[in-house]
Design an enzyme around this catalytic site. Structure first.
Site, mmCIF file in Angstrom:
data_model
loop_
_atom_site.group_PDB
_atom_site.id
_atom_site.type_symbol
_atom_site.label_atom_id
_atom_site.label_comp_id
_atom_site.label_asym_id
_atom_site.label_seq_id
_atom_site.Cartn_x
_atom_site.Cartn_y
_atom_site.Cartn_z
ATOM 1 N N LYS A 109 0.864 -1.184 0.000
ATOM 2 C CA LYS A 109 0.000 0.000 0.000
ATOM 3 C C LYS A 109 0.895 1.228 0.000
ATOM 4 C CE LYS A 109 -3.528 2.498 2.559
ATOM 5 N NZ LYS A 109 -4.589 2.434 3.563
ATOM 6 N N LYS B 174 -2.127 -1.611 -3.900
ATOM 7 C CA LYS B 174 -2.991 -0.437 -3.888
ATOM 8 C C LYS B 174 -2.142 0.821 -3.998
ATOM 9 C CE LYS B 174 -5.864 2.032 -0.672
ATOM 10 N NZ LYS B 174 -6.071 2.264 0.704
HETATM 11 C C1 PBG Z 1 -7.547 3.415 5.488
HETATM 12 C C2 PBG Z 1 -7.767 3.311 4.034
HETATM 13 C C3 PBG Z 1 -7.586 4.290 3.034
HETATM 14 C C4 PBG Z 1 -8.015 3.726 1.832
HETATM 15 C C5 PBG Z 1 -8.409 2.422 2.120
HETATM 16 N N1 PBG Z 1 -8.224 2.185 3.477
HETATM 17 C C6 PBG Z 1 -7.137 5.696 3.150
HETATM 18 C C7 PBG Z 1 -5.727 5.997 3.408
HETATM 19 O O1 PBG Z 1 -4.875 5.131 3.609
HETATM 20 O O2 PBG Z 1 -5.454 7.207 3.494
HETATM 21 C C8 PBG Z 1 -8.058 4.417 0.502
HETATM 22 C C9 PBG Z 1 -9.105 3.926 -0.448
HETATM 23 C C10 PBG Z 1 -9.420 4.828 -1.576
HETATM 24 O O3 PBG Z 1 -8.776 5.870 -1.826
HETATM 25 O O4 PBG Z 1 -10.377 4.499 -2.286
HETATM 26 N N2 PBG Z 1 -6.218 3.441 5.889
#
Ligand code: PBG
Length: 323
Positions: free
Chosen positions: A195, A248
């Site tokens: 991520k 992601k």
């Molecule tokens: C929580 C989380 C996020 C997303 C998924 N889980 C936000 C982040 O990490 O700031 C992002 C999903 C999206 O942008 O559609 N940590």
């Protein structure tokens, strides 16, 4: 002497011939719809930066999930927008929390729907970080306890899958131990393994009110410059017991996805995130691109790169086109 012996256009001549040799097929069975749950009843509040996406109260969430399921979407991933936030994200691991209540209602009304719960503190902390803050820093090991508690609480409420997105070191192992100690050995972990600290999450943070109050997430989410490090993250998560690994965002990271597909024999997920969705929707609204064609091509590209599951805000729109 390739040409004129070899002519690749021969198999592109008719739709049926192209179907014969199509290498990648999208199916609705791999789609997961992300949904936001908020307090109250009869609430359906549109998220400005994500047209067609809403904050749903639990009662209407059940109706929306039923509608999505009827259109062919087999699963959802839930995010909570709690009534109040605090320094340690108590709402995340409250057995009567916003998502816990929604999961109970959903599993009762729609037992066949796969309910995945995002596991993170950022929607529940007043500072907006994904873990506990001390002297302005996100403290890893203390955060783990709360993250594991969150996963356990969501699984006890009935989540079919828990999906840690916090990017703390060691969280998959800690969650696995908590689930197993709690008698929930059958609940799989979908780990947001690779991520990235991405600007593509902007619209989501508006939706969840989860933008960090100070600083950014670069001390725990990955540097978008790094591909080898993503493989290390994935190895660690698999070793700690992850059942599905995730990359992601999706389109900006197709190289990471394809490499992971090549290296690892575990199920692979990709998250087409909020910014990816909103870019397509807004350009289509300007009349600059064809919404449906771009939607399908982007999903196909994610599948071609190697994703088994695709988390996408287009799930409900794409599923009926794939039946
Ligand atoms: C929580 C989380 C996020 C997303 C998924 N889980 C936000 C982040 O990490 O700031 C992002 C999903 C999206 O942008 O559609 N940590």
């Amino acid at each position: 002497m390739p040409f004129p012996i070899h002519r690749l256009r021969r198999l592109r001549r008719t739709p049926a011939l192209r179907e014969f040799v199509r290498e990648t097929r999208l199916t609705a069975k791999s789609l997961v719809a992300p949904l936001f749950v908020c307090p109250g009843s009869r609430v359906k509040q549109e998220i400005p930066a994500m047209p067609g996406n809403f904050r749903w109260s639990a009662d209407l969430l059940v109706e929306e999930c039923q509608a999505a399921y009827d259109l062919g979407v087999p699963g959802v991933i839930l995010f909570g927008i709690p009534e109040s936030k605090d320094h340690v994200g108590s709402g995340a691991y409250d057995n009567d929390g916003i998502v816990q209540r929604a999961v109970r209602a959903l599993k009762k009304a729609l037992p066949e729907l796969v309910v995945i719960c995002d596991v993170c503190l950022c929607e529940y902390t007043d500072h907006g970080h994904c873990g506990v803050l001390k002297n302005g820093e996100v403290i890893n090991d203390e955060s783990l306890e709360l993250i594991a508690k969150t996963a356990l609480s969501l699984a006890e409420a009935g989540a079919d899958v828990v999906a840690p997105s916090d990017m703390m070191d060691g969280r998959v192992g800690r969650i696995r131990a908590a689930l197993d100690d709690g008698g929930l050995t059958h609940v799989p972990i979908l780990a947001y393994s690779a991520k990235y600290a991405s600007a593509f999450y902007g619209p989501f943070r508006e939706a969840a009110g989860s933008a960090p109050r100070s600083g950014d997430r670069k001390s725990y989410q990955m540097d978008p410059a790094n591909q080898r490090e993503a493989m290390r993250e994935i190895v660690l998560d698999i070793d700690e017991g992850a059942d599905i690994i995730m990359v992601k965002p999706a389109l900006p990271c197709l190289d990471v996805l394809a490499l992971a597909r090549n290296k690892f024999d575990v199920p692979l997920a990709a998250y087409q995130v909020s910014g990816e969705f909103s870019m397509i929707v807004s350009a289509a609204r300007m009349g600059w691109i064809d919404r449906e064609l771009i939607m399908m091509e982007s999903l196909l590209a994610i599948k071609r790169a190697g994703a088994d599951l695709i988390l996408t805000y287009f799930a409900k729109e794409a599923a009926p086109l794939l039946r």
